[in-house]
Design a protein around this motif. Structure first.
Motif, PDB file in Angstrom:
ATOM      1  N   LEU A 140       0.839  -1.215   0.000  1.00 48.88           N
ATOM      2  CA  LEU A 140       0.000   0.000   0.000  1.00 48.88           C
ATOM      3  C   LEU A 140       0.868   1.257   0.000  1.00 48.88           C
ATOM      4  CD1 LEU A 140      -2.717  -1.170   2.566  1.00 48.88           C
ATOM      5  CD2 LEU A 140      -3.052  -0.753   0.114  1.00 48.88           C
ATOM      6  N   SER A 141       1.949   1.203   0.759  1.00 47.35           N
ATOM      7  CA  SER A 141       2.839   2.340   0.858  1.00 47.35           C
ATOM      8  C   SER A 141       3.566   2.580  -0.478  1.00 47.35           C
ATOM      9  CB  SER A 141       3.821   2.053   1.999  1.00 47.35           C
ATOM     10  OG  SER A 141       4.746   3.056   2.118  1.00 47.35           O
ATOM     11  N   ALA A 142       3.980   1.478  -1.132  1.00 48.04           N
ATOM     12  CA  ALA A 142       4.652   1.602  -2.437  1.00 48.04           C
ATOM     13  C   ALA A 142       3.685   2.152  -3.477  1.00 48.04           C
ATOM     14  CB  ALA A 142       5.196   0.247  -2.868  1.00 48.04           C
ATOM     15  N   LYS A 143       2.426   1.707  -3.383  1.00 47.63           N
ATOM     16  CA  LYS A 143       1.407   2.184  -4.332  1.00 47.63           C
ATOM     17  C   LYS A 143       1.260   3.697  -4.263  1.00 47.63           C
ATOM     18  CE  LYS A 143      -2.738  -0.023  -3.920  1.00 47.63           C
ATOM     19  NZ  LYS A 143      -3.688  -1.148  -3.877  1.00 47.63           N
ATOM     20  N   LYS A 144       1.423   4.245  -3.055  1.00 48.47           N
ATOM     21  CA  LYS A 144       1.311   5.698  -2.879  1.00 48.47           C
ATOM     22  C   LYS A 144       2.640   6.402  -3.135  1.00 48.47           C
ATOM     23  CE  LYS A 144      -2.558   6.087   0.193  1.00 48.47           C
ATOM     24  NZ  LYS A 144      -3.142   6.619   1.393  1.00 48.47           N
ATOM     25  N   GLY A 145       3.664   5.632  -3.474  1.00 53.04           N
ATOM     26  CA  GLY A 145       4.974   6.226  -3.736  1.00 53.04           C
ATOM     27  C   GLY A 145       5.685   6.667  -2.463  1.00 53.04           C
ATOM     28  N   LEU A 146       5.270   6.145  -1.305  1.00 52.52           N
ATOM     29  CA  LEU A 146       5.872   6.608  -0.044  1.00 52.52           C
ATOM     30  C   LEU A 146       7.147   5.836   0.302  1.00 52.52           C
ATOM     31  CD1 LEU A 146       2.548   6.882   2.005  1.00 52.52           C
ATOM     32  CD2 LEU A 146       3.857   8.726   0.944  1.00 52.52           C
ATOM     33  N   THR A 147       7.170   4.545  -0.035  1.00 49.30           N
ATOM     34  CA  THR A 147       8.384   3.750   0.203  1.00 49.30           C
ATOM     35  C   THR A 147       8.603   2.856  -1.017  1.00 49.30           C
ATOM     36  OG1 THR A 147       7.047   2.079   1.340  1.00 49.30           O
ATOM     37  CG2 THR A 147       8.222   3.646   2.744  1.00 49.30           C
ATOM     38  N   LYS A 148       9.791   2.306  -1.115  1.00 51.16           N
ATOM     39  CA  LYS A 148      10.109   1.423  -2.251  1.00 51.16           C
ATOM     40  C   LYS A 148       9.891  -0.036  -1.836  1.00 51.16           C
ATOM     41  CE  LYS A 148      11.978   4.483  -5.052  1.00 51.16           C
ATOM     42  NZ  LYS A 148      11.230   4.847  -6.240  1.00 51.16           N
ATOM     43  N   HIS A 180       4.885   5.214   9.308  1.00 48.63           N
ATOM     44  CA  HIS A 180       4.653   4.425   8.101  1.00 48.63           C
ATOM     45  C   HIS A 180       3.219   3.909   8.031  1.00 48.63           C
ATOM     46  CE1 HIS A 180       9.195   3.828   7.742  1.00 48.63           C
ATOM     47  NE2 HIS A 180       8.798   4.482   6.675  1.00 48.63           N
ATOM     48  N   LEU A 181       2.590   3.735   9.199  1.00 52.19           N
ATOM     49  CA  LEU A 181       1.234   3.169   9.207  1.00 52.19           C
ATOM     50  C   LEU A 181       0.150   4.236   8.999  1.00 52.19           C
ATOM     51  CD1 LEU A 181       1.450   0.472  12.050  1.00 52.19           C
ATOM     52  CD2 LEU A 181       1.275   0.098   9.585  1.00 52.19           C
ATOM     53  N   GLU A 182       0.359   5.414   9.559  1.00 54.33           N
ATOM     54  CA  GLU A 182      -0.686   6.455   9.509  1.00 54.33           C
ATOM     55  C   GLU A 182      -1.146   6.775   8.081  1.00 54.33           C
ATOM     56  OE1 GLU A 182      -2.761   7.857  11.569  1.00 54.33           O
ATOM     57  OE2 GLU A 182      -1.924   6.771  13.287  1.00 54.33           O
ATOM     58  N   PRO A 183      -0.213   6.983   7.117  1.00 52.65           N
ATOM     59  CA  PRO A 183      -0.666   7.366   5.770  1.00 52.65           C
ATOM     60  C   PRO A 183      -1.498   6.282   5.066  1.00 52.65           C
ATOM     61  CG  PRO A 183       1.721   7.674   6.007  1.00 52.65           C
ATOM     62  CD  PRO A 183       1.261   6.946   7.222  1.00 52.65           C
ATOM     63  N   ILE A 184      -1.456   5.046   5.577  1.00 49.42           N
ATOM     64  CA  ILE A 184      -2.218   3.972   4.913  1.00 49.42           C
ATOM     65  C   ILE A 184      -3.260   3.388   5.864  1.00 49.42           C
ATOM     66  CG2 ILE A 184      -0.552   3.289   3.127  1.00 49.42           C
ATOM     67  CD1 ILE A 184       0.615   1.276   5.116  1.00 49.42           C
ATOM     68  N   LYS A 185      -3.537   4.142   6.924  1.00 48.59           N
ATOM     69  CA  LYS A 185      -4.470   3.652   7.960  1.00 48.59           C
ATOM     70  C   LYS A 185      -5.840   3.302   7.374  1.00 48.59           C
ATOM     71  CE  LYS A 185      -6.585   4.886  12.328  1.00 48.59           C
ATOM     72  NZ  LYS A 185      -6.605   5.747  13.487  1.00 48.59           N
ATOM     73  N   GLU A 186      -6.343   4.187   6.508  1.00 51.06           N
ATOM     74  CA  GLU A 186      -7.693   3.973   5.983  1.00 51.06           C
ATOM     75  C   GLU A 186      -7.775   2.648   5.211  1.00 51.06           C
ATOM     76  OE1 GLU A 186      -9.072   7.441   3.855  1.00 51.06           O
ATOM     77  OE2 GLU A 186     -10.658   6.172   2.960  1.00 51.06           O
ATOM     78  N   GLU A 187      -6.800   2.425   4.324  1.00 45.67           N
ATOM     79  CA  GLU A 187      -6.815   1.206   3.510  1.00 45.67           C
ATOM     80  C   GLU A 187      -6.640  -0.036   4.380  1.00 45.67           C
ATOM     81  OE1 GLU A 187      -5.094   3.912   3.031  1.00 45.67           O
ATOM     82  OE2 GLU A 187      -4.697   4.361   0.926  1.00 45.67           O
ATOM     83  N   LEU A 188      -5.684   0.027   5.327  1.00 47.25           N
ATOM     84  CA  LEU A 188      -5.429  -1.147   6.177  1.00 47.25           C
ATOM     85  C   LEU A 188      -6.640  -1.461   7.060  1.00 47.25           C
ATOM     86  CD1 LEU A 188      -1.748  -0.680   7.458  1.00 47.25           C
ATOM     87  CD2 LEU A 188      -2.594  -2.521   5.996  1.00 47.25           C
TER      88      LEU A 188
END
Ligand SMILES: NC(=O)c1ccc[n+]([C@@H]2O[C@H](COP(=O)([O-])OP(=O)(O)OC[C@H]3O[C@@H](n4cnc5c(N)ncnc54)[C@H](O)[C@@H]3O)[C@@H](O)[C@H]2O)c1
Length: 447
Positions: free
Chosen positions: A32-40, A102-110
């Protein structure tokens, strides 16, 4: 690129994990994080790896994901089962692998990923208990409920294809018995509630019956059973196992083949670990640890071939210990002391101190296994996918075949399988043609 051998990866791919603990939620969070371009997506071959094509003089390299068709991260959806009711955000927070930032920006999806109720049997996993468990008439009925879950998930999430990767706790060690030999005996045992049928076997059965490729990330027996291997062949479903190769065993399969290649002797290999996650807690149960120990010990024996080299490896003392030590959480520390000997028998020592993060190492393996199994399925491959040994501690092979543990050979096997699917020449690294020699039949293979 589209290969004539492989169907395109159109539509959505559902990745289902029995077990939504540390590994599974770290995997989901990373995608999810990679999808948003936040991490590799570091560590994933299908996302970041290149493959060489053709002769070295051609200077052709391709990203693996551009060479063959894979599901795009945008098209992947997640689901899973767990005995706890925590959604993936809650489970990831409790697992404490990833930091808040790392978790907060993808909280909604998770938070939207809620576990389906699990098939669970405390006889196989002793140190945990939870409320989110299915009830059924018998084990056959429970397996039918899992099949229905798969169908419902596929429909509700508008998925074209599904793959399943076992990320559940390690179950107690079991040897295959009469009920595991044929599918008729297995189904009869499900109906008779046999104590020798573990939950993981029921998930595997459900997956294969639904045409869903399956990988076993734990060392306990499931997909390795003769009846389920045959079922996968008969139903045209790719399978892989077992036990994600991370941490200490990854190091072992890098170091041991190197020592053996130089014919250095080994008199002892002492491996010990401390870890404090839930996996470590489950492994305190001797029955679950037994599954892990068998998987970890097998590696050296197969790599070193003591029967062929009794002078070098015939008297090897190999010990593996795992200690649950809470303060470390998921950050495992492993120590290896390797007693080796060289010319005229002179002894030397190697010490490896690996401060690793278990789930960080396992997460890209889940993604790659899922992507490669989906590729295998679209390529018409069925049954055991030995070319995925690269990711696994106890590689599953056709009965009678010795597994290959050497990481570099496993990588070659994987890459050549990809070249085969992409109709590119296989590469054997002989390389004599560059120097003007005739390679005979070998010249038909790239080098
Ligand atoms: N992290 C690694 O490096 C690594 C390496 C090799 C193998 N593994 C294996 O991967 C598995 C997962 O590891 P983890 O660290 O995520 O463990 P974990 O304990 O954090 O997660 C496992 C989850 O599985 C659930 N579970 C247990 N039985 C279940 C069932 N029958 N159905 C559904 N859910 C069930 C548990 O409730 C738990 O939430 C373990 O078996 C572990 O041994 C991990």
């Amino acid at each position: 690129m589209q290969s004539p051998n492989v169907k395109p990866a159109t539509g959505r791919l559902g990745i289902l994990t029995p077990g939504m603990g540390a590994v599974s939620t770290t995997f989901m969070a990373g995608v999810l994080s990679a999808k948003k371009g936040l991490t590799k997506p570091i560590g994933s071959l299908t996302e970041m790896g290149y493959i060489r094509l053709g002769k070295r003089t051609e200077k052709r390299q391709s990203l693996i994901r551009e060479f063959l068709p894979f599901a795009r991260l945008e098209d992947i959806v997640f689901g899973g089962w767990d005995i706890y009711s925590d959604n993936a955000f809650e489970a990831a927070s409790k697992a404490k692998v990833l930091e808040r930032d790392h978790l907060e920006p993808i909280k909604e999806e998770l938070s939207k990923i809620k576990p389906m109720s699990a098939v669970f049997d405390p006889a196989f996993v002793k140190n945990i208990s939870g409320p989110n468990i299915k009830k059924g008439k018998n084990k056959f009925d429970l397996a039918e409920q899992l099949r229905q879950d798969i169908r419902d998930f596929k429909k509700n999430n508008n998925c074209e294809r599904i793959v399943m990767v076992w990320c559940g706790s390690t179950e107690a060690h079991l040897l295959p018995g009469a009920e595991h030999q044929t599918i008729e005996a297995f189904e009869a045992a499900l109906k008779a509630n046999s104590p020798n049928i573990a939950p993981s076997m029921m998930y595997t059965y459900a997956a294969i019956m639904e045409g869903v490729p399956y990988a076993n990330g734990a060392p306990n027996l499931s997909v390795e059973l003769p009846c389920l291997m045959k079922l996968a062949e008969d139903r045209g479903v790719p399978i892989a196992g077992s036990d994600f190769k991370t941490g200490q065993t990854l190091m072992k399969t890098i170091v041991a083949p190197g020592l053996k290649a130089r014919l250095l002797g080994i008199s002892g290999w002492y491996s010990t670990n401390i870890l404090g996650n839930r996996d470590g807690e489950v492994l305190q149960d001797p029955d679950s640890f037994k599954s892990k120990e068998v998987s970890k010990l097998g590696v050296l024996e197969t790599v070193l071939e003591p029967e062929k080299y009794p002078d070098l490896y015939g008297d090897l003392h190999h010990l593996v210990k795992i200690n649950y030590y809470r303060p470390r959480g998921d950050n495992k520390e492993g120590w290896d002391n390797i007693d080796i000997f060289g010319w005229m028998g002179y002894p030397m020592q190697i010490k490896i101190n690996f401060l690793c993060r278990d789930s960080i190492l396992a997460a890209p393996i889940v993604l790659d296994l899922a992507q490669f199994l989906d590729l295998a399925s679209r390529s018409g491959f069925k049954g055991v996918q030995e070319w995925l040994s690269f990711y696994l501690k106890s590689p599953l092979t056709k009965p009678g075949l010795k597994p290959e543990h050497d990481l570099q050979i496993q990588k070659l096997k994987l890459e050549n399988t990809l070249r085969y699917l992409g109709r590119e020449e296989l590469i054997n690294h002989l390389g004599l043609t560059y120097y003007g020699y005739d390679e005979g039949d070998a010249s038909k293979i790239g080098n």
